[in-house]
Design an enzyme around this catalytic site. Structure first.
Site, mmCIF file in Angstrom:
data_model
loop_
_atom_site.group_PDB
_atom_site.id
_atom_site.type_symbol
_atom_site.label_atom_id
_atom_site.label_comp_id
_atom_site.label_asym_id
_atom_site.label_seq_id
_atom_site.Cartn_x
_atom_site.Cartn_y
_atom_site.Cartn_z
ATOM 1 N N SER A 93 -26.874 -27.452 -12.634
ATOM 2 C CA SER A 93 -25.632 -28.063 -12.148
ATOM 3 C C SER A 93 -24.449 -27.665 -13.018
ATOM 4 O O SER A 93 -24.597 -27.343 -14.190
ATOM 5 C CB SER A 93 -25.761 -29.588 -12.145
ATOM 6 O OG SER A 93 -26.937 -29.993 -11.497
HETATM 7 N N1 SAH Z 1 -31.145 -31.046 -13.836
HETATM 8 C C1 SAH Z 1 -31.441 -29.654 -13.534
HETATM 9 C C2 SAH Z 1 -30.940 -29.290 -12.166
HETATM 10 C C3 SAH Z 1 -31.968 -28.542 -11.397
HETATM 11 S S1 SAH Z 1 -31.665 -28.345 -9.682
HETATM 12 C C4 SAH Z 1 -30.931 -28.745 -14.624
HETATM 13 O O1 SAH Z 1 -30.279 -29.226 -15.567
HETATM 14 O O2 SAH Z 1 -31.224 -27.558 -14.563
HETATM 15 C C5 SAH Z 1 -32.656 -29.630 -8.990
HETATM 16 C C6 SAH Z 1 -34.122 -29.514 -9.159
HETATM 17 O O3 SAH Z 1 -34.713 -30.556 -8.377
HETATM 18 C C7 SAH Z 1 -34.770 -28.223 -8.672
HETATM 19 O O4 SAH Z 1 -35.428 -27.607 -9.733
HETATM 20 C C8 SAH Z 1 -35.763 -28.691 -7.604
HETATM 21 O O5 SAH Z 1 -36.976 -27.964 -7.594
HETATM 22 C C9 SAH Z 1 -35.991 -30.125 -8.016
HETATM 23 N N2 SAH Z 1 -36.537 -31.026 -6.978
HETATM 24 C C10 SAH Z 1 -36.243 -31.097 -5.647
HETATM 25 N N3 SAH Z 1 -36.970 -32.062 -5.053
HETATM 26 C C11 SAH Z 1 -37.754 -32.615 -6.025
HETATM 27 C C12 SAH Z 1 -38.741 -33.637 -6.049
HETATM 28 N N4 SAH Z 1 -39.098 -34.319 -4.935
HETATM 29 N N5 SAH Z 1 -39.324 -33.934 -7.221
HETATM 30 C C13 SAH Z 1 -39.002 -33.267 -8.359
HETATM 31 N N6 SAH Z 1 -38.092 -32.289 -8.408
HETATM 32 C C14 SAH Z 1 -37.466 -31.952 -7.252
#
Ligand code: SAH
Length: 246
Positions: A93
């Site tokens: 993000s």
């Molecule tokens: N906080 C992260 C942002 C990653 S983007 C950072 O700092 O990099 C959001 C993430 O949510 C993705 O990696 C995606 O695979 C994950 N995601 C989506 N649905 C999910 C679920 N049901 N459980 C766990 N992770 C999930």
């Protein structure tokens, strides 16, 4: 904590800052061209100009080296206010969104947050920021490849209070409940009931939620003894929340 070797404070004058050299085994950022703490300070100043006023969030954003969480080829963009690809179609993000969401979570809280649940570990960056502000961080990721990547990214930081979990975050993580705060980095059609159940009374949840025809909005949910109260805030663009693991 034993620090990894840091990258040169200055690039040789003859080397244009833009040209990224092939990544080294140490994943040193190339093309950053200056001491990363100075670049982070500038990033925090920009966040403050955009309205970030929470001192503890400013400090946390200034402390965590975002360039360590992205591929070395993208390290020179790590302190720009932009989301960046982290593999498997997912993104880290924007710093302004991370700061905004954590500031909202902390509103009305003196000192550290208690236990926090993060859904969507991704590369582990936000978990590292949260670790600066919470007593414990439980972070779940549904993609094995990213869960492993986050573990690798976080290992040198030795954050004993960050617990990385592989699983479907739509179910929350009951073993760590109740949570003082829950933060989702992926947007679903609704806030899963499991999250609300696992939130402490007096706790706050923040998540992107798909609403109507306008895409996602940031939703803040407060759980009180009288029930839950939801506030819909600005439009946001997060990757989709998906069920199951892969
Ligand atoms: N906080 C992260 C942002 C990653 S983007 C950072 O700092 O990099 C959001 C993430 O949510 C993705 O990696 C995606 O695979 C994950 N995601 C989506 N649905 C999910 C679920 N049901 N459980 C766990 N992770 C999930």
């Amino acid at each position: 904590m034993k620090e990894r070797p840091s990258f040169p404070a200055r690039m040789p004058a003859s080397m244009p800052a833009k040209i990224a050299k092939p990544s080294s085994a140490l994943n040193l950022p190339q093309g950053l061209g200056m001491d990363s703490s100075a670049v982070r300070r500038r990033m925090v100043e920009k966040l403050m100009a955009q309205g970030l006023s929470d001192l503890l969030v400013q400090q946390a954003m200034g402390a965590v080296e975002r360039h360590r969480f992205v591929d070395s080829g993208l390290a020179n963009q790590a302190y720009e206010d932009t989301s960046l690809p982290i593999g498997l179609g997912q993104t880290i993000s924007k710093p302004s969104v991370v700061a905004r969401m954590i500031e909202l979570l902390r509103k009305g809280v003196d000192g550290r947050l208690g236990r926090v649940l993060e859904i969507g570990t991704g590369c582990g960056y936000q978990a590292a920021v949260l670790s600066q502000l919470a007593t414990e961080v439980y972070s779940i990721e549904r993609l094995r490849g990213l869960h492993d990547k986050a573990r690798e990214n976080l290992r040198p930081l030795r954050l004993a209070t960050v617990h990385l979990l592989f699983g479907d975050g739509m179910l929350g993580f009951a073993a760590g409940a109740p949570y003082a705060a829950i933060i989702a980095a992926a947007g679903g059609e609704a806030i899963p009931q499991a999250w609300i159940d696992q939130l402490a009374v007096g706790g706050r949840l923040i998540a992107p939620v798909v609403g109507g025809t306008n895409g996602q909005s940031l939703v803040v949910l407060d759980k009180t003894a009288q029930g839950v109260r939801q506030t819909v805030l600005e439009a946001v663009h997060f990757v989709p929340l998906k069920s199951g693991v892969a």
